[in-house]
Design a protein around this motif. Sequence first.
Motif, PDB file in Angstrom:
ATOM      1  N   SER A 262       0.801  -1.225   0.000  1.00 49.49           N
ATOM      2  CA  SER A 262       0.000   0.000   0.000  1.00 49.49           C
ATOM      3  C   SER A 262       0.836   1.279   0.000  1.00 49.49           C
ATOM      4  O   SER A 262       0.508   2.231  -0.722  1.00 49.49           O
ATOM      5  CB  SER A 262      -0.966  -0.003   1.189  1.00 49.49           C
ATOM      6  N   PRO A 263       1.933   1.371   0.792  1.00 48.67           N
ATOM      7  CA  PRO A 263       2.711   2.611   0.784  1.00 48.67           C
ATOM      8  C   PRO A 263       3.296   2.972  -0.580  1.00 48.67           C
ATOM      9  O   PRO A 263       3.592   4.152  -0.822  1.00 48.67           O
ATOM     10  CB  PRO A 263       3.823   2.337   1.809  1.00 48.67           C
ATOM     11  N   THR A 266       0.430   5.072  -1.597  1.00 45.82           N
ATOM     12  CA  THR A 266       0.049   6.183  -0.715  1.00 45.82           C
ATOM     13  C   THR A 266       1.167   7.201  -0.511  1.00 45.82           C
ATOM     14  O   THR A 266       0.892   8.393  -0.323  1.00 45.82           O
ATOM     15  CB  THR A 266      -0.404   5.659   0.657  1.00 45.82           C
ATOM     16  N   LYS A 267       2.406   6.769  -0.527  1.00 38.99           N
ATOM     17  CA  LYS A 267       3.513   7.690  -0.241  1.00 38.99           C
ATOM     18  C   LYS A 267       3.573   8.851  -1.228  1.00 38.99           C
ATOM     19  O   LYS A 267       3.739  10.014  -0.805  1.00 38.99           O
ATOM     20  CB  LYS A 267       4.838   6.932  -0.199  1.00 38.99           C
ATOM     21  N   TYR A 271       1.030  10.245   2.109  1.00 38.22           N
ATOM     22  CA  TYR A 271       0.712   9.439   3.291  1.00 38.22           C
ATOM     23  C   TYR A 271       1.719   8.298   3.385  1.00 38.22           C
ATOM     24  O   TYR A 271       1.732   7.386   2.555  1.00 38.22           O
ATOM     25  CB  TYR A 271      -0.705   8.881   3.202  1.00 38.22           C
ATOM     26  N   ASP A 272       2.557   8.346   4.422  1.00 40.88           N
ATOM     27  CA  ASP A 272       3.624   7.355   4.586  1.00 40.88           C
ATOM     28  C   ASP A 272       3.564   6.767   5.994  1.00 40.88           C
ATOM     29  O   ASP A 272       4.333   7.145   6.875  1.00 40.88           O
ATOM     30  CB  ASP A 272       4.982   8.015   4.335  1.00 40.88           C
TER      31      ASP A 272
END
Length: 421
Positions: A262-263, A266-267, A271-272
């Motif tokens: 997911s990261p 998201t990163k 969002y991390d």
Amino acid sequence: MAAGSTDKDADVIVLGAGIVGVSIALHLQRLGRQTVLFDRRPAGEGTSFGNAGLIQREAVFPHAFPRDWRELLGYALNRKTEGYYHASMLPRLLRPFALYWYHSEPARYRAIARDYARLIAHCVDDHRALVAEAGAESLLRDGGWTMGCETPASLAENLKIAEESQRDYGVGFRALDGAALAAAEPHLRAGLAGGVQWTDPVAVLDPLALTRAYLALFEKLGGRFAYGDARTLTRGGAGWSVTGEGTKISAAEAVVALGAWSPVVTKPLGYDPPLFVKRGYHMHYRPEGNAVLNHPVFDVAGGYMLAPMNQGIRLTTGAEFADKDAPPTPVQLAKVEPLAHQLMPGLGQRIDPEAWVGARPCTPDMLPIIGPAPRQTGLWFGFGHGHQGLTLGPTTGRMLAAMMTGREPVTDPKAFRPDRF
């Protein structure tokens, strides 16, 4: 559809076709949201493929960071069968492990367990509802699972935990002395002190088949599966889009349910989370003669589980702290395989040509990340379930779908909100 064309019919794109992503997509589709499930691999072939196959109603206490110095020393020296780390990972683990240790402080941990238990309480009922609708009842086996204890001290310690689970959270269990354990599992070696039989959980005889049964139900309800790379997710106007197999798919909302990966998505969007990975291995064995394992058995001393599956008896290992994409290093499997043969002399020979490895997505506070993405309108998260992706898939799907459609969620989602990190 022609290459380069745009599909604007979808309301939601769900990224990730493991048990969590499939469950989210299924619940959204049931609530009238036209949903596209998007992954580069067929459904259920990632981390959802390999696990002990348990819907763990009893798992009200998540895996905490050890705080006893003797236990910590065993892990630090890489001597524990249930845990193994790659030295190269230590710099990357400092931040999440520091937070993990912090949240495992007894008072904080008790509060986390209360929040965790609120989700776990629904897991069996939520699975049974989908299983009935999907016609997949043959994949479930009642009777729970058993913790096998070698010594009276180990048995007493685990019975104390069971009694606390029953007192505080209504979890069912049965205490087994050595004779009762031998009667329940006659092909385990003699001389065990006894065990704790957790009676509420349900065993899944083929986790991959269960995920695909849920996928088939999703498609029957009008949902669509599309192949492609989740890293193509971009904001497009008032919504989100991905590109797969030459087709651009657009929707008003998107859900990231990519587990440990997911990261990666998201990163770049700001969002991390301090997510870290616990890898696990499994191998199947063909029992010898009339040897049989009636229900999953966890060897408390060895830190591994034996579980009867349609493919054979599955041996699952503990946690390996390694990069999610690193080549397999089945050190733990090599350590526990002889122990498994001692515990069950008729375990037999390996079936699989090589060990399977998967990556569990873990958070430092042991709670999954479920809810709206910070600062990104129309983006939602459903990942970070650690050891309980199979257990919590349908419950997460039901809760997140309710939140996205303005309905009352199954439980207060505040503890699982993404912006807590």
